[in-house]
Enzyme design. Structure first.
Site, short mmCIF file in Angstrom:
data_model
loop_
_atom_site.label_atom_id
_atom_site.label_comp_id
_atom_site.label_asym_id
_atom_site.label_seq_id
_atom_site.Cartn_x
_atom_site.Cartn_y
_atom_site.Cartn_z
N ASP A 138 2.57 32.51 -37.14
CA ASP A 138 1.67 32.90 -36.30
C ASP A 138 2.25 33.50 -35.08
O ASP A 138 2.68 33.26 -34.30
CB ASP A 138 0.46 32.07 -35.84
CG ASP A 138 -0.77 32.72 -34.87
OD1 ASP A 138 -0.91 34.12 -35.35
OD2 ASP A 138 -1.06 32.08 -33.85
N GLY A 185 1.86 35.77 -32.02
CA GLY A 185 1.03 36.27 -30.93
C GLY A 185 1.70 37.02 -30.01
O GLY A 185 2.84 37.11 -29.97
N ASN A 186 0.94 37.67 -29.01
CA ASN A 186 1.36 38.33 -27.91
C ASN A 186 2.20 37.51 -26.89
O ASN A 186 3.05 38.00 -26.42
CB ASN A 186 0.32 39.11 -27.08
CG ASN A 186 -0.46 40.30 -28.05
OD1 ASN A 186 0.20 41.21 -28.19
ND2 ASN A 186 -1.57 40.15 -28.47
N ASN A 246 3.06 33.89 -27.81
CA ASN A 246 3.70 32.89 -28.40
C ASN A 246 3.97 33.12 -29.85
O ASN A 246 2.94 33.78 -30.47
CB ASN A 246 3.24 31.53 -28.39
CG ASN A 246 3.26 31.08 -26.67
OD1 ASN A 246 2.25 30.60 -26.25
ND2 ASN A 246 4.42 31.11 -26.18
N GLY A 283 -8.70 40.48 -35.94
CA GLY A 283 -7.31 40.10 -35.71
C GLY A 283 -6.99 38.90 -36.67
O GLY A 283 -7.75 38.24 -37.11
N ASP A 324 -5.26 36.42 -36.93
CA ASP A 324 -5.19 35.15 -36.14
C ASP A 324 -6.77 34.78 -35.94
O ASP A 324 -6.80 33.60 -36.38
CB ASP A 324 -4.46 35.15 -34.71
CG ASP A 324 -4.87 36.15 -33.79
OD1 ASP A 324 -5.65 36.95 -34.25
OD2 ASP A 324 -4.62 35.74 -32.68
N THR A 357 -4.55 27.72 -0.80
CA THR A 357 -4.47 28.84 -1.44
C THR A 357 -4.21 28.60 -2.97
O THR A 357 -5.05 28.96 -3.86
CB THR A 357 -3.50 30.05 -1.09
OG1 THR A 357 -3.69 30.47 0.32
CG2 THR A 357 -3.56 31.18 -2.08
#
Length: 255
Positions: A6, A8-9, A11, A106, A108, A183
């Site tokens: 698979d 992905g962008n 992983n 997609g 995925d 913060t």
């Protein structure tokens, strides 16, 4: 033996299936890596997992990174002498795609829908925590009805640190309190706990539109960050996409 990949962008997840999942791995996606470089990584991980390359008889790939699709076809062809099955809406997946333009889905998310419906044989909602937060909805009878997409957790965190002068990039984890006393905790409250609220709200609306109960599955590399902070998920399966690829590969196996 089946190899499922698979792409992905953020992983690249892949695993070996033989009767059961023997091993899973996850790599950072680097778009300008060559097929030779990826082959070195794959060979190293497969050898460390004591996997026998010669036993791989089928390769299935989902890719949402077009530049890497050819790269991985070349790599798997060299490593295994196989032409991989590239998942898209035109092949036999066993589910009916009823969105406006099926070609837009997609690969995925298509795999997620297949795995989710196979798991419950009923309408389900798959929430994928990746580069994008992607929700895929499957209705009764295995119909892929549509989805919902928002920026992913890391994308939201990166946007804050990149586009503001004084806000740092912080660890993706829940703060001790929704009221941030500094913060770092304030950002974690807004992003992590804020996304819990986003997901819960979408699930509630989707279930109402479905007109009944639906099983909800969390998946993706970042699912384990959100899952402990909500009771909306019926299952947590970080590797669900690979299982969907396995099921699609079996439907399209050569005789």
């Amino acid at each position: 033996m089946l190899l499922a990949i698979d792409i992905g962008n953020s992983n690249i997840a892949f695993g070996i299936f033989e009767g059961d999942w023997q091993e899973h791995w996850r790599l950072n996606t680097v778009t300008d890596k060559t097929s030779d470089e990826y082959e070195v990584l794959f060979r190293s991980l497969l050898l460390n997992g004591r996997e026998n390359f010669d036993k791989v008889k089928q390769v299935v790939i989902s890719s949402v990174v077009p530049t890497l699709s050819t790269t991985f076809r070349q790599m798997t062809g060299r490593m295994f002498g196989l032409d991989p099955l590239m998942v898209n809406a035109r092949i036999d997946t066993g589910i009916e795609i009823v969105i406006d333009n099926p070609a837009e889905i997609g690969s995925d998310l298509l795999a997620n829908a297949v795995a989710g419906y196979a798991k419950y044989q009923d309408q389900c909602i798959v929430v994928d925590f990746g580069t994008a937060l992607s929700i895929t909805i499957v209705g009764k009878g295995g119909k892929l009805l549509g989805g919902s997409i928002a920026p992913g957790l890391k994308s939201a965190m990166k946007s804050l640190s990149t586009n503001t002068a004084q806000l740092p990039f912080v660890q993706l984890e829940a703060p001790p309190s929704a009221i941030g006393k500094n913060t770092i905790h304030a950002i974690q409250s807004g992003v992590v706990l804020g996304y819990v609220g986003l997901v819960e709200s979408l699930i509630k609306r989707i279930k109402a539109e479905l007109g009944g109960a639906a099983k909800v599955i969390a998946t993706g590399g970042l699912a384990e960050i959100i899952a402990p902070h909500t009771d909306q998920f019926d299952a947590l399966d970080p590797w669900l996409t690979l299982d969907g690829l396995r099921l699609i590969a079996w439907r399209n196996a050569l005789p």
